[in-house]
Design an enzyme around this catalytic site. Structure first.
Site, PDB file in Angstrom:
ATOM      1  N   HIS A  28       0.856  -1.192   0.000  1.00  0.00           N
ATOM      2  CA  HIS A  28       0.000   0.000   0.000  1.00  0.00           C
ATOM      3  C   HIS A  28       0.889   1.239   0.000  1.00  0.00           C
ATOM      4  O   HIS A  28       1.703   1.404   0.899  1.00  0.00           O
ATOM      5  CB  HIS A  28      -0.894   0.038   1.249  1.00  0.00           C
ATOM      6  CG  HIS A  28      -1.702  -1.191   1.450  1.00  0.00           C
ATOM      7  ND1 HIS A  28      -2.117  -1.608   2.707  1.00  0.00           N
ATOM      8  CD2 HIS A  28      -2.185  -2.106   0.580  1.00  0.00           C
ATOM      9  CE1 HIS A  28      -2.817  -2.720   2.594  1.00  0.00           C
ATOM     10  NE2 HIS A  28      -2.864  -3.054   1.310  1.00  0.00           N
ATOM     11  N   GLN A  29       0.710   2.096  -0.981  1.00  0.00           N
ATOM     12  CA  GLN A  29       1.458   3.353  -1.027  1.00  0.00           C
ATOM     13  C   GLN A  29       0.449   4.501  -1.048  1.00  0.00           C
ATOM     14  O   GLN A  29      -0.486   4.483  -1.846  1.00  0.00           O
ATOM     15  CB  GLN A  29       2.370   3.411  -2.251  1.00  0.00           C
ATOM     16  CG  GLN A  29       3.424   2.311  -2.277  1.00  0.00           C
ATOM     17  CD  GLN A  29       2.969   1.018  -2.933  1.00  0.00           C
ATOM     18  OE1 GLN A  29       2.265   1.052  -3.938  1.00  0.00           O
ATOM     19  NE2 GLN A  29       3.364  -0.116  -2.384  1.00  0.00           N
TER      20      GLN A  29
END
Length: 751
Positions: free
Chosen positions: A687-688
């Site tokens: 997850h960014q």
């Protein structure tokens, strides 16, 4: 038929194999000799009689015997490793590795890097690395891993080289397939890509095909024809260097944000063009093979790290983006986060009924269900361990049916049940006339001085893009009323910065939800839980680690790990130990704590990612690791361990409580190949978020409408606009934000 044939030739994933043959890595014979020796040290040929008691069969079958005798030095492994390094490695890392390999090909260089282990009492007294026995080579690699080098006490770059070569070597060894799409190790370790589930319905037509222009199969003349057939106005620039297209909206990226925005705006009657550098696949295309799937569907082939090597990053790069390869978790934005964003960040959107309604709309369109009728092995372990400890465990909503038992959704859902944007929002967009250009990469936004507004210096007129097909030399200049960047937190900031935007907040505040993993081994003969770690839904259960003040410190979930990914992340302490660990692959459960990180990083240039945890982040991860280990033991694991580089582990049979507590006290979370600690961990992130966050002009990259503070008409609709880390899987949040922002864009176009 010819178009279909060309499409299949263009995308190796569809063949399910991996090209072998001539190599273009450019490594010298000296470098290759050293690389082959290192590969053969990581994965040595071991006579079966030397294996430890407790392997899966006794006497061993032929497949197991062949697995133990196999070596990483065998053709074509070293050449494939070199090829992959050249293609996917950071340039300075590859340069450093090649320098070390060259030095190891000389006696003096081996002495400098390896110390006394390179010496003997026999002529020629000094030896190159490849001339040493495997036992000496193994000891040398162990010292490199622990940051101990030769007599000159060299800086810790040898650990960097160790980790880099280990990742590329093991990924290649356990993913490389033959002409039958098989890897010779898979039978021995009990892995299979066969999926009993069939597509829920046979598709006569590819859902997005009427809107797709696959530039990989086009020539310059056919591209013009295809664009015109899709209803786009195309003109040639007088200089003949570009083709000009006109539309109402151009969207860069087709993932969770871009797919939703494209659907909303196309449904509002606007002509939408979507640029996607990846390719388009449907369930019939998916091979479920790790190497070609990662290569075709993930950013940098799934081999991408921060500059310091501390965090390995996974990000989707295909039509549907991350939603096409994620683990199906559909968790709404937590109420405390909404309150913080609305009040603390002064963003009223997140306290509005519109946002709450958007989350419901998103979940309905994606077919989100709350329950799971049959859980896979890893989630069974998580649930059983929590229940044994009296801990709360929750079902995770998913965008698939409650009967969905696919453990390979990370390589594209073969059954077609997972409802990513490629099966939902993009279908809506195409049904309303949107056009998707695949194999097409945006290079820069077209910005000019804004003569009509004093508030914003620039005005965005569209985007310049190029096809990744080398036969198409001309750029595409796509002119639009609204331009949307939706290429994710790792790519949106570099694209905006390279286009000339100066806002210092762009590229900062990058959050990663960093995770470390722990593992537990559950032999078939002992555990009452059935299945393999690669079977069943990937995330169907979770447990929250809650502090005394009711604050969630971590969320414990299970990951998807194919054998190649498993082997690259699992600690290596010897060739024998690694082979025995791989023999237990199918029954070695992994769990990880996911934290809402307060530390952050930045990405100003494509592929150049910096990141740093803060003290509280490390404390929360450590507490999450300790809780996950307790859960594994409570579920019946016979052995548990961490991913620390020294192979930290403890056997559970006969273990006293005080022994286990002492083991837990020894769990550390120091990460990164440049860490000063002797033993380090390798973090992962799927997850960014937040690298172009929504906020005031003093702290945000975009305003509350998602529009650039500098350029009128330029919007962002992806995870980069999140004001902070979320703390849970972000797909529903990203889509809900994109839904609200694109609704506002549609209103502005209408007015």
């Amino acid at each position: 038929m010819e178009e279909e044939k060309g499409r299949r030739e263009a995308h190796p994933l569809l063949r399910g194999g991996r090209r072998q043959g001539s190599y273009s890595h450019g490594f010298s014979s000296r470098e290759m000799q050293s690389l082959s020796a290192i590969c053969g040290t990581f994965i040595p040929s071991i006579p079966v009689e030397k294996r430890h008691v407790g392997s899966r069969e006794d006497p061993p079958s032929k497949t197991i015997e062949a697995f133990y005798l196999a070596s990483g030095s065998q053709h074509p492994i070293p050449d494939e490793v070199a090829e992959l390094m050249k293609k996917r490695g950071l340039s300075e890392g590859v340069w450093l590795a090649r320098m070390v390999l060259w030095m190891l090909g000389t006696r003096l260089g081996t002495l400098i890097l390896c110390g006394g282990a390179s010496c003997s009492w026999k002529f020629p007294f000094l030896h190159t690395f490849s001339d040493l026995c495997v036992e000496k080579r193994e000891e040398i690699l162990k010292r490199w891993s622990a940051q101990r080098s030769g007599p000159l006490f060299l800086p810790p770059f040898l650990r960097v080289v160790f980790v880099m070569l280990k990742i590329f070597c093991f990924f290649t060894f356990f993913s490389l397939t033959n002409e039958n799409s098989k890897n010779p190790t898979w039978n021995a370790i009990g892995y299979s890509t066969d999926n009993d589930e069939k597509p829920s319905k046979t598709q006569r037509e590819r859902p997005l095909q009427k809107g797709i222009i696959d530039t990989a199969n086009q020539t310059e003349s056919s591209l013009l024809t295809s664009l015109a057939q899709k209803g786009l106005k195309v003109t040639k620039d007088p200089s003949c260097s570009v083709y000009k297209l006109e539309c109402d909206v151009v969207v860069v990226g087709s993932g969770s944000g871009g797919g939703v925005a494209a659907a909303v705006l196309a449904s509002s009657g606007h002509k939408v063009v979507i640029l996607e550098k990846g390719n388009y696949f449907t369930p019939e295309d998916y091979s479920l093979l790790e190497a070609p799937s990662m290569d075709q569907m993930y950013e940098s082939g799934g081999i991408l790290s921060t500059l310091d090597g501390k965090v390995m990053l996974l990000a989707g790069s295909t039509v549907g983006g991350g939603s096409a390869v994620n683990w199906s978790a559909c968790i709404k934005t937590p109420r405390p986060i909404l309150k913080q964003w609305a009040e603390g960040n002064k963003l009223p959107l997140f306290g509005s009924p519109d946002y709450l309604s958007a989350m419901d709309t998103i979940c309905k369109r994606m077919g989100v269900v709350e329950n799971c009728t049959e859980e896979g092995f890893q989630n069974q372990v998580l649930r059983k361990g929590c229940e044994s400890l009296g801990l709360e465990v929750e079902y995770v909503p998913r965008n698939s049916s409650e009967h969905h038992y696919c453990g390979s959704c990370c390589y594209g859902c073969k059954t077609g049940e997972k409802q990513g944007t490629d099966a939902t929002w993009l279908v809506d967009a195409v049904d309303h006339g949107a056009v998707i250009l695949t194999g097409c990469k945006a290079e820069r936004f077209i910005l000019e001085n804004n003569k009509h507004s004093k508030k914003k210096e620039k005005k965005c007129l569209g985007v310049v893009a190029r096809s990744l097909n080398k036969n198409i030399t001309k750029r595409l200049q796509i002119l639009s009323k609204i331009t949307i960047s939706a290429c994710g937190s790792l790519l949106t900031p570099p694209l905006m910065i390279s286009s000339g935007l100066k806002n210092p907040n762009i590229g900062k505040n990058l959050h990663l939800h960093p995770v470390l993993m722990v593992w537990g081994y559950f032999p078939d003969s002992i555990s009452d839980l059935r299945g393999k770690i690669f079977e069943g839904g990937i995330i169907t259960s979770l447990h929250k680690v809650v502090a005394d003040d009711s604050r969630v410190r971590a969320v414990i979930e299970a990951p998807a790990l194919g054998p190649a990914s498993f082997s690259t992340l699992f600690p290596w302490v010897s060739g024998l130990q690694m082979k025995e660990s791989m023999m237990k692959y199918g029954r070695t459960v992994h769990l990880f704590p996911l934290i809402r990180d307060r530390g952050s990083g930045e990405v100003k240039e494509e592929g150049r990612i910096k990141y740093r945890l803060d003290r509280l982040d490390k404390e929360n991860i450590r507490e999450g690791l300790r809780r996950a280990l307790r859960i594994l033991v409570a579920a019946g694991a016979v052995e548990v361990g961490t991913h620390r580089s020294d192979g930290q582990r403890i056997k559970c049979k006969g273990m006293r409580e005080e022994d286990f507590e002492e083991f837990l006290d020894g769990v550390t979370v120091e990460g990164g190949v440049r860490s000063r600690e002797e033993h380090c961990n390798l973090y992962c992130s799927a997850h960014q978020m937040g690298s172009c966050k929504m906020g005031s002009i003093e702290e945000g990259g975009v305003d509350e409408n998602g529009e650039s503070w500098e350029a009128e008409g330029l919007f962002v609709c992806d995870g980069s606009v999140l004001p902070s880390a979320l703390g849970v899987n972000p797909m529903i949040t990203i889509q809900s934000i994109a839904y609200c922002l694109s609704k506002r864009m549609a209103e502005s176009l209408r007015s």
